[in-house]
Design a protein around this motif. Structure first.
Motif, PDB file in Angstrom:
ATOM      1  N   SER A  99     -46.693  -6.286 -15.059  1.00  0.00           N
ATOM      2  CA  SER A  99     -46.712  -7.428 -15.976  1.00  0.00           C
ATOM      3  C   SER A  99     -46.841  -6.968 -17.417  1.00  0.00           C
ATOM      4  O   SER A  99     -46.148  -7.478 -18.314  1.00  0.00           O
ATOM      5  CB  SER A  99     -47.875  -8.351 -15.614  1.00  0.00           C
ATOM      6  N   LEU A 100     -47.700  -5.986 -17.648  1.00  0.00           N
ATOM      7  CA  LEU A 100     -47.925  -5.464 -18.989  1.00  0.00           C
ATOM      8  C   LEU A 100     -46.656  -4.845 -19.564  1.00  0.00           C
ATOM      9  O   LEU A 100     -46.261  -5.124 -20.705  1.00  0.00           O
ATOM     10  CB  LEU A 100     -49.053  -4.438 -18.945  1.00  0.00           C
ATOM     11  N   VAL A 101     -46.008  -4.002 -18.778  1.00  0.00           N
ATOM     12  CA  VAL A 101     -44.787  -3.347 -19.254  1.00  0.00           C
ATOM     13  C   VAL A 101     -43.674  -4.375 -19.471  1.00  0.00           C
ATOM     14  O   VAL A 101     -42.898  -4.264 -20.429  1.00  0.00           O
ATOM     15  CB  VAL A 101     -44.335  -2.248 -18.278  1.00  0.00           C
ATOM     16  N   SER A 102     -43.593  -5.370 -18.608  1.00  0.00           N
ATOM     17  CA  SER A 102     -42.574  -6.412 -18.768  1.00  0.00           C
ATOM     18  C   SER A 102     -42.727  -7.124 -20.107  1.00  0.00           C
ATOM     19  O   SER A 102     -41.735  -7.445 -20.774  1.00  0.00           O
ATOM     20  CB  SER A 102     -42.664  -7.427 -17.624  1.00  0.00           C
ATOM     21  N   LYS A 103     -43.975  -7.349 -20.514  1.00  0.00           N
ATOM     22  CA  LYS A 103     -44.220  -7.974 -21.821  1.00  0.00           C
ATOM     23  C   LYS A 103     -43.791  -7.044 -22.948  1.00  0.00           C
ATOM     24  O   LYS A 103     -43.208  -7.488 -23.948  1.00  0.00           O
ATOM     25  CB  LYS A 103     -45.697  -8.336 -21.955  1.00  0.00           C
ATOM     26  N   CYS A 104     -44.074  -5.755 -22.797  1.00  0.00           N
ATOM     27  CA  CYS A 104     -43.648  -4.784 -23.810  1.00  0.00           C
ATOM     28  C   CYS A 104     -42.128  -4.758 -23.942  1.00  0.00           C
ATOM     29  O   CYS A 104     -41.582  -4.596 -25.037  1.00  0.00           O
ATOM     30  CB  CYS A 104     -44.168  -3.391 -23.460  1.00  0.00           C
ATOM     31  N   LEU A 105     -41.447  -4.919 -22.813  1.00  0.00           N
ATOM     32  CA  LEU A 105     -39.986  -4.903 -22.791  1.00  0.00           C
ATOM     33  C   LEU A 105     -39.380  -6.258 -23.158  1.00  0.00           C
ATOM     34  O   LEU A 105     -38.169  -6.369 -23.320  1.00  0.00           O
ATOM     35  CB  LEU A 105     -39.486  -4.519 -21.390  1.00  0.00           C
ATOM     36  N   ARG A 106     -40.236  -7.278 -23.231  1.00  0.00           N
ATOM     37  CA  ARG A 106     -39.786  -8.663 -23.416  1.00  0.00           C
ATOM     38  C   ARG A 106     -38.830  -9.061 -22.292  1.00  0.00           C
ATOM     39  O   ARG A 106     -37.813  -9.724 -22.503  1.00  0.00           O
ATOM     40  CB  ARG A 106     -39.128  -8.847 -24.785  1.00  0.00           C
ATOM     41  N   MET A 107     -39.199  -8.628 -21.105  1.00  0.00           N
ATOM     42  CA  MET A 107     -38.417  -8.933 -19.912  1.00  0.00           C
ATOM     43  C   MET A 107     -39.114 -10.031 -19.129  1.00  0.00           C
ATOM     44  O   MET A 107     -40.306  -9.920 -18.819  1.00  0.00           O
ATOM     45  CB  MET A 107     -38.288  -7.679 -19.022  1.00  0.00           C
ATOM     46  N   LYS A 108     -38.409 -11.091 -18.824  1.00  0.00           N
ATOM     47  CA  LYS A 108     -38.995 -12.173 -18.045  1.00  0.00           C
ATOM     48  C   LYS A 108     -39.326 -11.662 -16.646  1.00  0.00           C
ATOM     49  O   LYS A 108     -38.489 -11.056 -15.986  1.00  0.00           O
ATOM     50  CB  LYS A 108     -38.029 -13.348 -17.952  1.00  0.00           C
ATOM     51  N   LEU A 109     -40.550 -11.911 -16.204  1.00  0.00           N
ATOM     52  CA  LEU A 109     -40.974 -11.435 -14.896  1.00  0.00           C
ATOM     53  C   LEU A 109     -41.313 -12.621 -14.000  1.00  0.00           C
ATOM     54  O   LEU A 109     -42.409 -13.174 -14.054  1.00  0.00           O
ATOM     55  CB  LEU A 109     -42.183 -10.508 -15.024  1.00  0.00           C
ATOM     56  N   ALA A 110     -40.347 -13.017 -13.210  1.00  0.00           N
ATOM     57  CA  ALA A 110     -40.560 -14.048 -12.184  1.00  0.00           C
ATOM     58  C   ALA A 110     -40.251 -13.389 -10.844  1.00  0.00           C
ATOM     59  O   ALA A 110     -39.237 -12.690 -10.714  1.00  0.00           O
ATOM     60  CB  ALA A 110     -39.651 -15.240 -12.428  1.00  0.00           C
ATOM     61  N   TYR A 111     -41.118 -13.587  -9.856  1.00  0.00           N
ATOM     62  CA  TYR A 111     -40.905 -12.884  -8.596  1.00  0.00           C
ATOM     63  C   TYR A 111     -41.515 -13.644  -7.420  1.00  0.00           C
ATOM     64  O   TYR A 111     -42.356 -14.530  -7.585  1.00  0.00           O
ATOM     65  CB  TYR A 111     -41.498 -11.474  -8.659  1.00  0.00           C
ATOM     66  N   ASN A 112     -41.071 -13.253  -6.237  1.00  0.00           N
ATOM     67  CA  ASN A 112     -41.657 -13.717  -4.989  1.00  0.00           C
ATOM     68  C   ASN A 112     -42.300 -12.523  -4.297  1.00  0.00           C
ATOM     69  O   ASN A 112     -42.066 -11.366  -4.677  1.00  0.00           O
ATOM     70  CB  ASN A 112     -40.587 -14.323  -4.077  1.00  0.00           C
ATOM     71  N   THR A 113     -43.090 -12.782  -3.276  1.00  0.00           N
ATOM     72  CA  THR A 113     -43.676 -11.709  -2.472  1.00  0.00           C
ATOM     73  C   THR A 113     -43.375 -11.967  -0.999  1.00  0.00           C
ATOM     74  O   THR A 113     -43.197 -13.115  -0.582  1.00  0.00           O
ATOM     75  CB  THR A 113     -45.207 -11.625  -2.668  1.00  0.00           C
ATOM     76  N   THR A 114     -43.307 -10.907  -0.222  1.00  0.00           N
ATOM     77  CA  THR A 114     -42.993 -11.041   1.200  1.00  0.00           C
ATOM     78  C   THR A 114     -44.214 -11.513   1.985  1.00  0.00           C
ATOM     79  O   THR A 114     -45.356 -11.284   1.575  1.00  0.00           O
ATOM     80  CB  THR A 114     -42.517  -9.702   1.789  1.00  0.00           C
ATOM     81  N   THR A 115     -43.957 -12.148   3.116  1.00  0.00           N
ATOM     82  CA  THR A 115     -45.036 -12.597   4.000  1.00  0.00           C
ATOM     83  C   THR A 115     -44.976 -11.903   5.357  1.00  0.00           C
ATOM     84  O   THR A 115     -45.865 -12.052   6.184  1.00  0.00           O
ATOM     85  CB  THR A 115     -44.974 -14.119   4.210  1.00  0.00           C
ATOM     86  N   GLU A 116     -43.918 -11.155   5.588  1.00  0.00           N
ATOM     87  CA  GLU A 116     -43.804 -10.318   6.783  1.00  0.00           C
ATOM     88  C   GLU A 116     -42.889  -9.145   6.463  1.00  0.00           C
ATOM     89  O   GLU A 116     -42.137  -9.179   5.495  1.00  0.00           O
ATOM     90  CB  GLU A 116     -43.279 -11.109   7.982  1.00  0.00           C
ATOM     91  N   TYR A 117     -42.990  -8.111   7.298  1.00  0.00           N
ATOM     92  CA  TYR A 117     -42.212  -6.899   7.024  1.00  0.00           C
ATOM     93  C   TYR A 117     -40.922  -6.885   7.842  1.00  0.00           C
ATOM     94  O   TYR A 117     -40.935  -7.127   9.046  1.00  0.00           O
ATOM     95  CB  TYR A 117     -43.027  -5.646   7.370  1.00  0.00           C
ATOM     96  N   PHE A 118     -39.819  -6.595   7.161  1.00  0.00           N
ATOM     97  CA  PHE A 118     -38.515  -6.478   7.814  1.00  0.00           C
ATOM     98  C   PHE A 118     -37.998  -5.053   7.639  1.00  0.00           C
ATOM     99  O   PHE A 118     -37.896  -4.556   6.511  1.00  0.00           O
ATOM    100  CB  PHE A 118     -37.511  -7.468   7.214  1.00  0.00           C
ATOM    101  N   GLN A 119     -37.681  -4.412   8.764  1.00  0.00           N
ATOM    102  CA  GLN A 119     -37.118  -3.073   8.708  1.00  0.00           C
ATOM    103  C   GLN A 119     -35.680  -3.114   8.222  1.00  0.00           C
ATOM    104  O   GLN A 119     -35.255  -2.315   7.403  1.00  0.00           O
ATOM    105  CB  GLN A 119     -37.170  -2.426  10.099  1.00  0.00           C
ATOM    106  N   GLU A 120     -34.935  -4.093   8.744  1.00  0.00           N
ATOM    107  CA  GLU A 120     -33.531  -4.259   8.363  1.00  0.00           C
ATOM    108  C   GLU A 120     -33.363  -5.535   7.551  1.00  0.00           C
ATOM    109  O   GLU A 120     -33.999  -6.554   7.832  1.00  0.00           O
ATOM    110  CB  GLU A 120     -32.646  -4.324   9.615  1.00  0.00           C
ATOM    111  N   LEU A 121     -32.472  -5.477   6.560  1.00  0.00           N
ATOM    112  CA  LEU A 121     -32.236  -6.615   5.685  1.00  0.00           C
ATOM    113  C   LEU A 121     -30.755  -6.939   5.613  1.00  0.00           C
ATOM    114  O   LEU A 121     -29.903  -6.088   5.890  1.00  0.00           O
ATOM    115  CB  LEU A 121     -32.756  -6.316   4.276  1.00  0.00           C
TER     116      LEU A 121
END
Length: 208
Positions: A123-145
């Motif tokens: 988050s800190l580096v994204s602010k330094c870069l002025r890069m918008k940081l919007a994201y999701n997180t996983t709720t389970e692990y997938f070996q294959e995508l």
């Protein structure tokens, strides 16, 4: 395209290049912790060449411990050591003083969990870069995508599987050791400042 990637400690340039090019970002939260990866380490350009900065973590009796459950070993004053190393590496870089007041507080704050710290560095580096940081997180692990909808960049957490080669930019000690490729994103930020984001968007990524 969505990229799936690990939250690591002051991630490598390849991490941020992948994020800068993404339409959407998803962070892997269900993986098992692996030692000797960038989950708890980063690399900077010191006066003596490449330098590893490692976060000490508490050992678990579990055979497989999820990264999100890993706790930092704060009995060691690793934060002071890391910041001193960064000062020695980048005090004379063009943009260290510009970003110093933003970055220093991170090394004066104690985190319990490694993942919380990693997200704060991102988050800190994204602010330094002025890069918008919007994201999701996983709720389970997938070996294959499904490669048609998700680009799997989880391998980037293991530097040995990251073969990305980037265009040289001016580094503080390159007259002594030459250009060092794919260091911590901080190396790019301190040396390139406002031009760092343009640099990231123009780089190509290669995986094994």
């Amino acid at each position: 395209m969505t990229v799936l990637i690990h939250p690591t400690y002051f991630p490598s340039i390849s991490h941020f290049a992948a994020m800068a090019k993404a339409d959407a970002i998803t962070f892997e939260m269900e993986d098992n912790f692996q030692k000797q990866t960038n989950r708890n380490r980063t690399y900077i350009y010191s006066p003596n060449g490449i330098q590893l900065l490692n976060i000490p973590v508490k050992h678990s009796k579990q055979i497989h411990q999820k990264t999100k459950e890993v706790k930092i070993e704060n009995e060691f004053d690793w934060q002071k050591q890391h910041f001193k190393s960064m000062e020695a590496a980048y005090r004379s870089s063009p943009f260290f003083e510009f970003f110093e007041d933003d970055i220093r507080p991170l090394f004066e704050k104690k985190h319990t969990y490694l993942t919380d710290l990693n997200f704060e560095t991102i988050s800190l580096v994204s602010k330094c870069l002025r890069m918008k940081l919007a994201y999701n997180t996983t709720t389970e692990y997938f070996q294959e995508l499904d490669s048609n909808t998700i680009m799997d960049f989880r391998q980037l957490a293991n530097g040995k599987k990251d073969e990305s080669r980037f265009e040289p930019y001016t580094q503080v000690f390159d007259d002594k050791h030459g250009f060092l490729n794919n260091l911590s994103i901080l190396d790019l930020v301190f040396n390139e400042g406002k031009y760092a984001m343009d640099y990231l968007e123009n780089q190509k990524l290669n995986l094994k």
